[in-house]
Scaffold this motif. Structure first.
Motif, PDB file in Angstrom:
ATOM      1  N   ASP A   1      21.904  -4.819  -7.099  1.00 16.02           N
ATOM      2  CA  ASP A   1      22.328  -4.635  -7.431  1.00 16.02           C
ATOM      3  C   ASP A   1      22.731  -4.905  -8.694  1.00 16.02           C
ATOM      4  O   ASP A   1      22.159  -4.598  -9.651  1.00 16.02           O
ATOM      5  CB  ASP A   1      23.971  -4.197  -7.105  1.00 16.02           C
ATOM      6  CG  ASP A   1      24.430  -3.376  -6.944  1.00 16.02           C
ATOM      7  OD1 ASP A   1      24.258  -1.916  -7.219  1.00 16.02           O
ATOM      8  OD2 ASP A   1      25.638  -2.918  -6.235  1.00 16.02           O
TER       9      ASP A   1
ATOM     10  N   GLY B   1      18.979  -4.993 -10.550  1.00 17.26           N
ATOM     11  CA  GLY B   1      19.058  -3.148 -10.765  1.00 17.26           C
ATOM     12  C   GLY B   1      19.795  -3.011 -11.725  1.00 17.26           C
ATOM     13  O   GLY B   1      19.781  -2.529 -13.281  1.00 17.26           O
ATOM     14  N   TRP B   2      21.473  -3.825 -12.348  1.00 21.79           N
ATOM     15  CA  TRP B   2      22.179  -3.412 -13.293  1.00 21.79           C
ATOM     16  C   TRP B   2      21.995  -4.140 -14.969  1.00 21.79           C
ATOM     17  O   TRP B   2      21.634  -3.514 -15.848  1.00 21.79           O
ATOM     18  CB  TRP B   2      23.968  -3.465 -13.099  1.00 21.79           C
ATOM     19  CG  TRP B   2      24.282  -2.905 -12.281  1.00 21.79           C
ATOM     20  CD1 TRP B   2      24.619  -2.326 -11.195  1.00 21.79           C
ATOM     21  CD2 TRP B   2      24.923  -1.561 -12.743  1.00 21.79           C
ATOM     22  NE1 TRP B   2      25.632  -1.377 -11.049  1.00 21.79           N
ATOM     23  CE2 TRP B   2      25.499  -0.680 -11.860  1.00 21.79           C
ATOM     24  CE3 TRP B   2      24.827  -0.752 -14.633  1.00 21.79           C
ATOM     25  CZ2 TRP B   2      26.028   0.765 -11.682  1.00 21.79           C
ATOM     26  CZ3 TRP B   2      24.937   0.698 -14.251  1.00 21.79           C
ATOM     27  CH2 TRP B   2      25.872   1.112 -13.787  1.00 21.79           C
TER      28      TRP B   2
ATOM     29  N   MET C   1      21.752   3.811 -10.675  1.00 17.26           N
ATOM     30  CA  MET C   1      22.336   2.298 -10.008  1.00 17.26           C
ATOM     31  C   MET C   1      23.831   2.469 -10.007  1.00 17.26           C
ATOM     32  O   MET C   1      24.618   3.465  -8.479  1.00 17.26           O
ATOM     33  CB  MET C   1      22.547   1.432 -11.088  1.00 17.26           C
ATOM     34  CG  MET C   1      21.387   0.378 -11.328  1.00 17.26           C
ATOM     35  SD  MET C   1      21.069  -0.149  -9.469  1.00 17.26           S
ATOM     36  CE  MET C   1      21.658  -1.030  -8.812  1.00 17.26           C
TER      37      MET C   1
ATOM     38  N   ASN D   1      25.847   2.851  -5.762  1.00 12.39           N
ATOM     39  CA  ASN D   1      26.869   2.106  -5.426  1.00 12.39           C
ATOM     40  C   ASN D   1      27.618   2.771  -5.269  1.00 12.39           C
ATOM     41  O   ASN D   1      28.786   2.572  -4.121  1.00 12.39           O
ATOM     42  CB  ASN D   1      27.469   1.981  -6.920  1.00 12.39           C
ATOM     43  CG  ASN D   1      27.228   0.319  -7.315  1.00 12.39           C
ATOM     44  OD1 ASN D   1      26.703   0.215  -8.837  1.00 12.39           O
ATOM     45  ND2 ASN D   1      26.424  -0.264  -6.482  1.00 12.39           N
TER      46      ASN D   1
END
Length: 491
Positions: free
Chosen positions: A369, A372-373, A474, A478
């Motif tokens: 996460d 990716g962000w 993303m 999420n």
């Protein structure tokens, strides 16, 4: 017959061009923001967002006319603190949710049942909130309206508190959608910043930082307008910035981004007006300091640090901003060196917190996460740098914007030093990644000169659409993953 390589990509180009419309990105933001925000608003236990109890106290106190709060003497520790009047039922709910302490603490079925069973009693109580009592109340109004409307409608305290969260989320979504709709460029960066897990988590809570981020995004979007053709937008942006600065004065350097582009006519008149707009923030800060602000109290006494110019054998029990300012005046180089050292030592931590270390900085997301962000933010920033329209903004404008952004970062970090770090210490304690999110939208104005960008509107929109795709992926991930993480941690 040979086929031109460019023709092979025409279907893809037409698809991207069809998607490359601000209103489509607005719709995507509203869909993802509403879905993820609703999950967070209802799944995260009340009070299990950083500083939420104090922020809730500030919002509820407005219903009792507590615009500034007041100083009180703690009956147990006999020190001065800042407090506001709160409804006892509202306070009881978050107390039940935090019975096991802050952080990754599971909420039992018994706690949930007790919280849902709380009833209005008409009693009030004083809530100690020294770190939020001086915040200007305007950005708390969605939560205050939710609390007041829930009580008037006869909802239970539990549902009333949830309504307060929902209205804070609604206000954030409205500002974010307006920012994406009104911006002339920078849609990819704005979308990515608004969809970060930390941003949405704050927006779906009583923490006013969510409203600060939404207001910053909208102000930055309005400032992309032409100052001659759309002057009203520029002054609306200035009004939003004033509300933000009255809430947290260290962001004051951002107000002067309204001077861009520097080539605009009547530049000095604009500077004078923006300087006058800074006055209400200073007046509010002075009144709050005089009426209700109190130093942060620590139970364990401590000696002042190496920057303290006085005696080092003193025992201190508070963090006194005036004493911290004496330390900086005695060591002027520390004004720059302390923030730079903190950034050099903790930049990866600040980035991770800005992306999403939820709860009381205790809910850690999967490694992919954060990776990716980080990539999504980088791609969005590059797209913004490449896709801005060709106008009068120059490299000098980008340099001036960079100085203001840097000034905002330094002022924010020094404010944390003065208000949260032990007196005279040679480090800054208490900085959190979410504080940088308020500044992030203004990176729009760091773009280089017009020679860097493609000439057509369609090509610029296509670049920004492609730059926003990693953030959209993303956000979708999420939407699926966050409920599982929250359920595992809190329930």
């Amino acid at each position: 017959m040979s086929i031109s390589p460019l023709r092979m990509f025409q279907p893809l180009c037409r698809l991207v061009s069809a998607l490359a419309r601000p209103r489509r990105l607005v719709a995507l933001f509203l869909c993802f923001g509403l879905a993820t925000g609703t999950e967070l608003a209802f799944l995260v236990p009340i009070g299990q967002v950083a500083d939420e109890p104090c922020q809730m106290a500030r919002a509820d106190g407005l219903l009792y006319g507590q615009l500034l709060g007041h100083r009180v003497i703690d009956p147990l520790q006999h020190h001065v603190s800042s407090a506001v009047t709160n409804n006892a039922a509202v306070v009881r709910i978050w107390q039940l949710m935090l019975e096991n302490g802050e952080g990754n603490k599971r909420v039992s079925q018994a706690q949930m049942a007790q919280a849902r069973a709380v009833r209005w009693s008409g009693r009030t109580t004083l809530m100690d909130c020294p770190n939020t009592v001086a915040y200007f109340p305007a950005l708390f109004l969605p939560a205050t309206i939710g609390l007041g409307a829930g009580w008037l409608a006869g909802l239970s305290p539990w549902r009333t508190v949830l309504l307060g969260r929902v209205l804070m989320l609604a206000a954030f979504l409205a500002m974010g959608a307006a920012a994406l709709a009104l911006a002339r460029w920078g849609h990819a960066l704005l979308f990515a910043m608004l969809m970060l897990p930390m941003t949405v988590s704050l927006a779906a809570s009583f923490n006013v930082d969510g409203q600060m981020i939404g207001a910053a995004a909208l102000a930055a979007a309005l400032l992309t307008s032409d100052p001659e053709r759309e002057p009203a937008r520029r002054w609306l942006a200035a009004a939003l910035l004033v509300l933000m600065i009255m809430t947290k004065p260290p962001y004051m350097p951002l107000l002067f981004i309204g001077l861009l582009p520097l080539a605009q006519p009547r530049w000095r008149a604009v500077l004078a007006r923006l300087s006058l707009l800074a006055v209400p923030s200073l007046v509010w800060l002075g009144v709050a300091h005089h009426v209700s602000a109190a130093p942060i109290y620590h139970v364990a006494p401590y000696h002042p640090g190496p920057l303290w110019p006085g005696r080092h054998d003193l025992w201190l029990t508070t963090i006194d901003p005036a004493a911290g300012l004496r330390s900086l005046i005695a060591h002027p180089l520390a004004v720059a060196l302390l923030p730079l050292h903190a950034l050099a030592a903790n930049a990866p931590l600040y980035l991770r917190e800005a992306i999403g270390t939820l709860g009381w900085l205790s809910v850690i997301l999967p490694r992919w996460d954060y990776q990716g962000w980080s990539l999504a933010l980088l791609v969005a920033l590059l797209g913004t740098m490449l896709a801005g329209p060709a106008d009068r903004r120059s490299a000098g404008d980008a340099g001036f914007a960079a100085l203001l952004v840097l000034g905002g970062v330094l002022a924010m970090m020094l404010a944390v030093y003065l208000s949260w770090t032990y007196t005279g210490y040679d480090r800054i304690d208490g900085i959190q990644g979410r504080y940088f999110l308020v500044i992030l939208p203004f990176l729009l104005f760091l773009r280089p000169g017009p020679g860097w960008r493609p000439g057509t509107v369609a090509s610029r929109q296509a670049i920004e659409t492609l730059a926003a795709l990693p953030a959209a992926v993303m956000a979708l991930a999420n939407l699926a993953v966050l409920p599982q993480i929250l359920a595992r941690i809190f329930y």
